[in-house]
Design a protein around this motif. Structure first.
Motif, PDB file in Angstrom:
ATOM      1  N   UNK A  15       4.493  -3.127   4.047  1.00 64.70           N
ATOM      2  CA  UNK A  15       3.933  -2.469   2.858  1.00 64.70           C
ATOM      3  C   UNK A  15       2.578  -1.850   3.170  1.00 64.70           C
ATOM      4  N   UNK A  16       1.744  -2.569   3.897  1.00 61.32           N
ATOM      5  CA  UNK A  16       0.406  -2.057   4.208  1.00 61.32           C
ATOM      6  C   UNK A  16       0.471  -0.818   5.106  1.00 61.32           C
ATOM      7  N   UNK A  17       1.319  -0.847   6.126  1.00 66.93           N
ATOM      8  CA  UNK A  17       1.387   0.265   7.069  1.00 66.93           C
ATOM      9  C   UNK A  17       2.020   1.507   6.465  1.00 66.93           C
ATOM     10  N   UNK A  18       2.916   1.344   5.515  1.00 64.78           N
ATOM     11  CA  UNK A  18       3.584   2.496   4.916  1.00 64.78           C
ATOM     12  C   UNK A  18       2.798   3.114   3.769  1.00 64.78           C
ATOM     13  N   UNK A  19       1.827   2.392   3.212  1.00 64.06           N
ATOM     14  CA  UNK A  19       1.111   2.915   2.054  1.00 64.06           C
ATOM     15  C   UNK A  19       0.289   4.157   2.408  1.00 64.06           C
ATOM     16  N   UNK A  20      -0.306   4.193   3.597  1.00 67.15           N
ATOM     17  CA  UNK A  20      -1.075   5.364   4.016  1.00 67.15           C
ATOM     18  C   UNK A  20      -0.233   6.626   4.098  1.00 67.15           C
ATOM     19  N   UNK A  21       0.886   6.630   4.846  1.00 73.29           N
ATOM     20  CA  UNK A  21       1.743   7.816   4.850  1.00 73.29           C
ATOM     21  C   UNK A  21       2.305   8.165   3.474  1.00 73.29           C
ATOM     22  N   UNK A  22       2.604   7.160   2.667  1.00 76.39           N
ATOM     23  CA  UNK A  22       3.107   7.443   1.322  1.00 76.39           C
ATOM     24  C   UNK A  22       2.035   8.151   0.497  1.00 76.39           C
ATOM     25  N   UNK A  23       0.780   7.772   0.673  1.00 81.35           N
ATOM     26  CA  UNK A  23      -0.305   8.435  -0.053  1.00 81.35           C
ATOM     27  C   UNK A  23      -0.368   9.920   0.293  1.00 81.35           C
ATOM     28  N   UNK A  24      -0.284  10.249   1.575  1.00 86.14           N
ATOM     29  CA  UNK A  24      -0.302  11.653   1.969  1.00 86.14           C
ATOM     30  C   UNK A  24       0.920  12.401   1.435  1.00 86.14           C
ATOM     31  N   UNK A  40      -9.591   5.043 -16.655  1.00 86.37           N
ATOM     32  CA  UNK A  40     -10.877   4.551 -16.188  1.00 86.37           C
ATOM     33  C   UNK A  40     -11.354   5.322 -14.969  1.00 86.37           C
ATOM     34  N   UNK A  41     -10.450   5.728 -14.089  1.00 80.49           N
ATOM     35  CA  UNK A  41     -10.852   6.442 -12.882  1.00 80.49           C
ATOM     36  C   UNK A  41     -11.308   7.854 -13.235  1.00 80.49           C
ATOM     37  N   UNK A  42     -12.117   8.442 -12.367  1.00 85.49           N
ATOM     38  CA  UNK A  42     -12.738   9.736 -12.616  1.00 85.49           C
ATOM     39  C   UNK A  42     -12.189  10.845 -11.726  1.00 85.49           C
ATOM     40  N   UNK A  43     -11.388  10.532 -10.765  1.00 86.48           N
ATOM     41  CA  UNK A  43     -10.804  11.535  -9.891  1.00 86.48           C
ATOM     42  C   UNK A  43      -9.298  11.371  -9.860  1.00 86.48           C
ATOM     43  N   UNK A  44      -8.535  12.458  -9.830  1.00 84.30           N
ATOM     44  CA  UNK A  44      -7.070  12.333  -9.734  1.00 84.30           C
ATOM     45  C   UNK A  44      -6.672  11.545  -8.498  1.00 84.30           C
ATOM     46  N   UNK A  45      -5.813  10.569  -8.692  1.00 82.65           N
ATOM     47  CA  UNK A  45      -5.394   9.665  -7.621  1.00 82.65           C
ATOM     48  C   UNK A  45      -3.879   9.725  -7.484  1.00 82.65           C
ATOM     49  N   UNK A  46      -3.362   9.825  -6.263  1.00 81.59           N
ATOM     50  CA  UNK A  46      -1.910   9.898  -6.094  1.00 81.59           C
ATOM     51  C   UNK A  46      -1.207   8.619  -6.511  1.00 81.59           C
ATOM     52  N   UNK A  47       0.014   8.765  -6.974  1.00 79.05           N
ATOM     53  CA  UNK A  47       0.855   7.618  -7.332  1.00 79.05           C
ATOM     54  C   UNK A  47       1.863   7.366  -6.211  1.00 79.05           C
ATOM     55  N   UNK A  48       3.047   6.894  -6.626  1.00 80.52           N
ATOM     56  CA  UNK A  48       4.184   6.654  -5.720  1.00 80.52           C
ATOM     57  C   UNK A  48       3.920   5.522  -4.736  1.00 80.52           C
ATOM     58  N   UNK A  49       2.958   4.625  -5.037  1.00 85.91           N
ATOM     59  CA  UNK A  49       2.770   3.477  -4.153  1.00 85.91           C
ATOM     60  C   UNK A  49       3.962   2.543  -4.137  1.00 85.91           C
ATOM     61  N   UNK A  50       4.833   2.639  -5.142  1.00 80.08           N
ATOM     62  CA  UNK A  50       6.028   1.803  -5.163  1.00 80.08           C
ATOM     63  C   UNK A  50       6.994   2.090  -4.036  1.00 80.08           C
ATOM     64  N   UNK A  51       6.886   3.275  -3.410  1.00 78.77           N
ATOM     65  CA  UNK A  51       7.765   3.577  -2.270  1.00 78.77           C
ATOM     66  C   UNK A  51       7.502   2.608  -1.132  1.00 78.77           C
ATOM     67  N   UNK A  52       6.229   2.406  -0.801  1.00 74.21           N
ATOM     68  CA  UNK A  52       5.892   1.461   0.268  1.00 74.21           C
ATOM     69  C   UNK A  52       6.266   0.038  -0.120  1.00 74.21           C
ATOM     70  N   UNK A  53       6.098  -0.313  -1.384  1.00 76.01           N
ATOM     71  CA  UNK A  53       6.431  -1.673  -1.824  1.00 76.01           C
ATOM     72  C   UNK A  53       7.937  -1.918  -1.751  1.00 76.01           C
ATOM     73  N   UNK A  54       8.736  -0.900  -2.052  1.00 74.95           N
ATOM     74  CA  UNK A  54      10.194  -1.079  -1.988  1.00 74.95           C
ATOM     75  C   UNK A  54      10.656  -1.280  -0.548  1.00 74.95           C
ATOM     76  N   UNK A  55      10.109  -0.500   0.383  1.00 75.88           N
ATOM     77  CA  UNK A  55      10.497  -0.689   1.783  1.00 75.88           C
ATOM     78  C   UNK A  55       9.979  -2.021   2.318  1.00 75.88           C
ATOM     79  N   UNK A  56       8.856  -2.499   1.804  1.00 73.17           N
ATOM     80  CA  UNK A  56       8.420  -3.843   2.163  1.00 73.17           C
ATOM     81  C   UNK A  56       9.388  -4.901   1.674  1.00 73.17           C
ATOM     82  N   UNK A  57       9.921  -4.714   0.454  1.00 74.76           N
ATOM     83  CA  UNK A  57      10.948  -5.621  -0.065  1.00 74.76           C
ATOM     84  C   UNK A  57      12.185  -5.626   0.820  1.00 74.76           C
TER      85      UNK A  57
END
Length: 434
Positions: A15-24, A40-57
């Motif tokens: 999950x940790x190693x795939x989150x970086x490429x998923x962010x890009x 609460x956040x002030x800058x647009x932030x990418x989503x789709x972090x669940x992709x890395x979590x699913x492959x970790x599962x």
């Protein structure tokens, strides 16, 4: 235990190693919604972090299938396959929602279908321990409806609490850690093999959250989105369903001695009904308060506002990180308090400890502007905000002056450019000329 630890490490690492490429990938795909008034956040932030979590599962379940002891879970039970089927469906719906913002009713229907897929493959509640009555066998329709209801409520509770950086992943990790201790105790102490799938689900869920948290802590570089929040909510519900509906309480040999002793010894049977509430308790309280608040103002109960618990913590003066840590504290207090009570329900020390820790939590809520300072010998080991301030004169520096021709040559960085990291990926700076 070593095989569980190996599964945890593999799931977290993937999950940790795939989150970086998923962010890009999320930046290139445009999965960066605009900032809303309640965010609460002030800058647009990418989503789709669940992709890395699913492959970790998937990696965690694959590794567990090839281990000596954990492979028996896949041979004797169909629950891991049922979990993977439902998780794949709910993850796909979440990815579509992170990109295209699908309707809420469609998501609700997808959640019910994912729960139905798990029920069809055997992951369902067969009986229910009822206090004062005993174990009640459920019909097929009753078990199906109860299973679907528990899955939908847990998924939406986790999705509802996902309002601050690292909040949902941390709270679910705390709840899954307490749940693993409970399920592993049933499997190891009582020798009940039916509790092994729930232990595996809890370990994999901890690995998913721990691997994603370094990227999601404040300031978050990526959000898990609905693809991640609905996924971890489904895994958490699957573990609760596995222990509650599949483990026979009669196998624990709890009904011995007097009636009073039997009541105390039956507490571990009721804990699976309370463990899912450790993650739902705070969001449910926030949901009830939101409905009352909006109705009192004459607004729709579904109208968005900035009156949630994490918003209130920020308004009274708590920093973003401290607000998240306070929510962690209360989640851990509820989860491990219920776990300790299941181990020894007759001990007053557990109740006294919970009361004292609750008082400590209230004191932390009333001290929003208190910042502890580390001693001089420990300043090199703590973040700068905890160090004692020293008056240091600023060095004299000369700011180079750019000519108008040089300023015109500088062009802003476009959104979604490959290879761009950090805040430069969200749009042009104010100092750039248009």
């Amino acid at each position: 235990m070593r095989e569980y630890l190996l599964t945890l490490c593999i799931t977290a690492a993937v999950t940790y190693l795939l989150t970086g490429p998923v962010r890009k990938f999320a930046i290139v795909a445009g999965a960066m919604p605009e900032i809303r008034a309640r965010d609460v956040h002030r800058e647009p932030t990418p989503r789709l972090g669940g992709i890395a979590m699913f492959f970790g599962l998937c990696a965690g379940l694959l590794v567990a299938d090839h281990l000596t002891n954990l492979s028996e879970v896949f041979e004797k039970s169909n629950e891991p396959r049922a979990l993977l089927s439902g998780a794949a469906l709910i993850w796909l719906i979440g990815v579509l929602d992170d990109k295209f913002e699908i309707d809420a009713l469609i998501k609700l229907g997808g959640q019910m279908i994912a729960a139905g897929v798990m029920v069809m493959q055997g992951l369902t509640i067969l009986w229910l321990p009822v206090p004062g009555v005993g174990t009640v066998a459920l019909t097929q329709w009753q078990g199906t409806l109860l299973t679907v209801a528990l899955v939908v409520i847990t998924i939406n509770a986790v999705n509802f609490v996902d309002g601050l950086d690292g909040l949902a992943a941390g709270m679910v990790c705390i709840a899954s850690a307490a749940f693993f201790m409970y399920a592993y105790r049933i499997w190891y102490s009582y020798g009940i093999e039916a509790a092994a799938p729930a232990s595996l689900f809890a370990v994999v869920l901890m690995g998913m959250c721990l691997g994603f948290l370094p990227h999601n802590m404040h300031p978050a570089r990526i959000f898990m989105g609905d693809s991640g929040s609905m996924l971890i909510g489904l895994v958490l519900a699957a573990g609760a369903i596995s222990v509650t509906g599949q483990v026979d309480p009669d196998l624990m040999n709890l009904f011995t001695g007097s009636e009073r002793n039997s009541v105390h010894q039956m507490v571990p049977v009721y804990i699976p009904l309370l463990m899912p509430l450790t993650i739902i308790a705070i969001p449910a309280a926030d949901l009830i308060l939101a409905i009352v608040r909006r109705t009192w103002r004459g607004q729709s109960p579904f109208a968005a506002d900035r009156g949630h618990l994490h918003h209130r913590l920020l308004e009274i003066g708590h920093s973003h990180s401290r607000a998240v840590l306070i929510m962690y504290f209360w989640s851990a207090l509820i989860a491990f308090g219920a776990l300790g009570y299941s181990v020894n329900s007759a001990s007053m020390w557990i109740v006294l400890g919970v009361v004292l820790l609750s008082a400590l939590g209230l004191v932390l809520l009333l001290l929003p502007r208190f910042t502890p300072r580390a001693p001089l010998w420990a300043e090199h080991f703590v973040p700068p905000r905890y160090r004692r301030s020293r008056a240091v004169p600023p060095p004299e520096s000369v700011v180079p002056v750019e000519s108008p021709a040089e300023e015109e040559e500088r062009t802003p960085v476009a959104v979604g450019v490959s290879g761009v990291n950090g805040a430069t990926a969200v749009g042009p700076r104010s100092r750039f000329t248009r």
